[in-house]
Design an enzyme around this catalytic site. Sequence first.
Site, PDB file in Angstrom:
ATOM      1  N   GLY A   1       3.541  -1.483   4.138  1.00  0.00           N
ATOM      2  CA  GLY A   1       2.523  -2.361   4.704  1.00  0.00           C
ATOM      3  C   GLY A   1       2.737  -3.836   4.465  1.00  0.00           C
ATOM      4  O   GLY A   1       1.773  -4.607   4.510  1.00  0.00           O
TER       5      GLY A   1
ATOM      6  N   ASP B   1      -2.826  -1.260   9.953  1.00  0.00           N
ATOM      7  CA  ASP B   1      -3.060  -1.238   8.508  1.00  0.00           C
ATOM      8  C   ASP B   1      -3.733  -2.506   7.993  1.00  0.00           C
ATOM      9  O   ASP B   1      -4.083  -2.580   6.812  1.00  0.00           O
ATOM     10  CB  ASP B   1      -1.739  -1.061   7.751  1.00  0.00           C
ATOM     11  CG  ASP B   1      -1.083   0.286   8.011  1.00  0.00           C
ATOM     12  OD1 ASP B   1      -1.792   1.215   8.432  1.00  0.00           O
ATOM     13  OD2 ASP B   1       0.131   0.394   7.792  1.00  0.00           O
TER      14      ASP B   1
ATOM     15  N   PRO C   1       9.401  -4.642   0.466  1.00  0.00           N
ATOM     16  CA  PRO C   1      10.484  -4.340   1.408  1.00  0.00           C
ATOM     17  C   PRO C   1       9.956  -4.092   2.827  1.00  0.00           C
ATOM     18  O   PRO C   1       8.836  -3.603   3.010  1.00  0.00           O
ATOM     19  CB  PRO C   1      11.113  -3.063   0.832  1.00  0.00           C
ATOM     20  CG  PRO C   1      10.720  -3.054  -0.606  1.00  0.00           C
ATOM     21  CD  PRO C   1       9.367  -3.685  -0.659  1.00  0.00           C
TER      22      PRO C   1
ATOM     23  N   LYS D   1       0.842  -1.198   0.000  1.00  0.00           N
ATOM     24  CA  LYS D   1       0.000   0.000   0.000  1.00  0.00           C
ATOM     25  C   LYS D   1       0.871   1.240   0.000  1.00  0.00           C
ATOM     26  O   LYS D   1       2.047   1.228   0.389  1.00  0.00           O
ATOM     27  CB  LYS D   1      -0.939   0.007   1.218  1.00  0.00           C
ATOM     28  CG  LYS D   1      -0.248  -0.011   2.585  1.00  0.00           C
ATOM     29  CD  LYS D   1       0.203   1.335   3.117  1.00  0.00           C
ATOM     30  CE  LYS D   1       0.841   1.229   4.482  1.00  0.00           C
ATOM     31  NZ  LYS D   1       1.499   2.490   4.921  1.00  0.00           N
TER      32      LYS D   1
ATOM     33  N   GLY E   1       7.266   1.406   5.074  1.00  0.00           N
ATOM     34  CA  GLY E   1       5.987   2.095   5.026  1.00  0.00           C
ATOM     35  C   GLY E   1       5.064   1.594   3.938  1.00  0.00           C
ATOM     36  O   GLY E   1       4.085   2.255   3.587  1.00  0.00           O
TER      37      GLY E   1
END
Length: 299
Positions: free
Chosen positions: A103, A138, A97, A11, A101
Site C-alpha cells: 500500500g 486502499d 517497496p 499495510k 501489496g
Amino acid sequence: MSKITVNTPAKLNLGLQVGRERSDGFHNIHTIFQTIGLFDRLTIRFTSTRSDDLTVTGRTAGVPTDDSNLLFRVLERVRSRGIEVPGCDMELHKEIPTQAGLGGASSDAAALLRILQYRFVQKDECRFEQVAREVGADVLFLLKGGTLEATGRGDQFRSMPELDGWALVVVPPYGVETEWAYRQLENRNLVGEELDARNESLDAEHWRDLNLTNDFVPLISEEEPLQDRLLSRLGEFTDHCSLTGSGSALYGLFETKREGRKAQEALGESFQETEFELVTFIGRNDIPKLEREVPCRSQ
C-alpha cells in the site's frame, strides 16, 4: 510559506478473498487491513504559485514523478471541490517497496490528504474521505489506519479489536503489478463465486484467530516459484504466514520481537536476494501525527 511533514505507514492484508469484477471495474473483496511500522515520509512545502513538483528519494525504482503519481491525483480532486490549495513542492522519501501489496502509493496519497485536511479544511472529514475513495481502493483505509475488516471494494469497514504483534515482512526480488494480478484471477477463474458466504461475522481479538488465506497465492506461485519456497521456510517459524495484497510481499506473524528476529536471521542467510523487515503492528491511535508546521525560507 510553510511546510508540513508526516510519516505514513504501510499495510498488510491479513487474509484476502476476491469476488467477481463489479460494474465499476473493481472487485468485491473481504480482508482485514492492518497498518504496520514501515513508513514513507512525505514533506509538503506550500508555495505562492499553482505549480506542483515531486521529488522522490530512497526506494525510487518504479515510483513515477509525473501526474500518474497518486499525489497529483489527490491535488486535482481536492482542488476540483473548490478548495484553494496553493502550489505544492512535495518531497517523498520511500521506504515502502513498490509492487509489493504493502500500500505504499495509497499511503502516500492518504498522507497528502491528511496534510491538506489539517492545513485547509479541518472540519470537513467527509469530503476528504470521498476523495480517498476516488483516488484508490486502499487510500481510505490508510487515511484511518489501525485494524479494520473491509468489504466492498475495500472501502466499507467494520470495527474490530485492535491487534498487537510483530510481522516479518518478506520482499522478494520481483514485483507484482496489481491490475495484472486481478485480471489474471478473472482469466484463470480463480475468483470466488459466493464471496458473501465467506464474510462471516468476525470478532477476533488475536491474529491467531484469523483466516490468512489469500486468493492470489496460487496465481503468484505459478508465476514465481520462489514464493512457495519462502512460504515454506516461513512456516518453519510460524503457522501464520501469507501474502499481502496481490503481492509480491509475504509476511509471517509473531508474538514477540525475539521470535521474529530468529526467523529474520535464518531466512536472511538462505535468501540473500530477498529483503526481510521486522516491524510492529501500528494501531489507529499510534499513526504518526503531522509534524509541527514550520516556516520555510523564501526561495
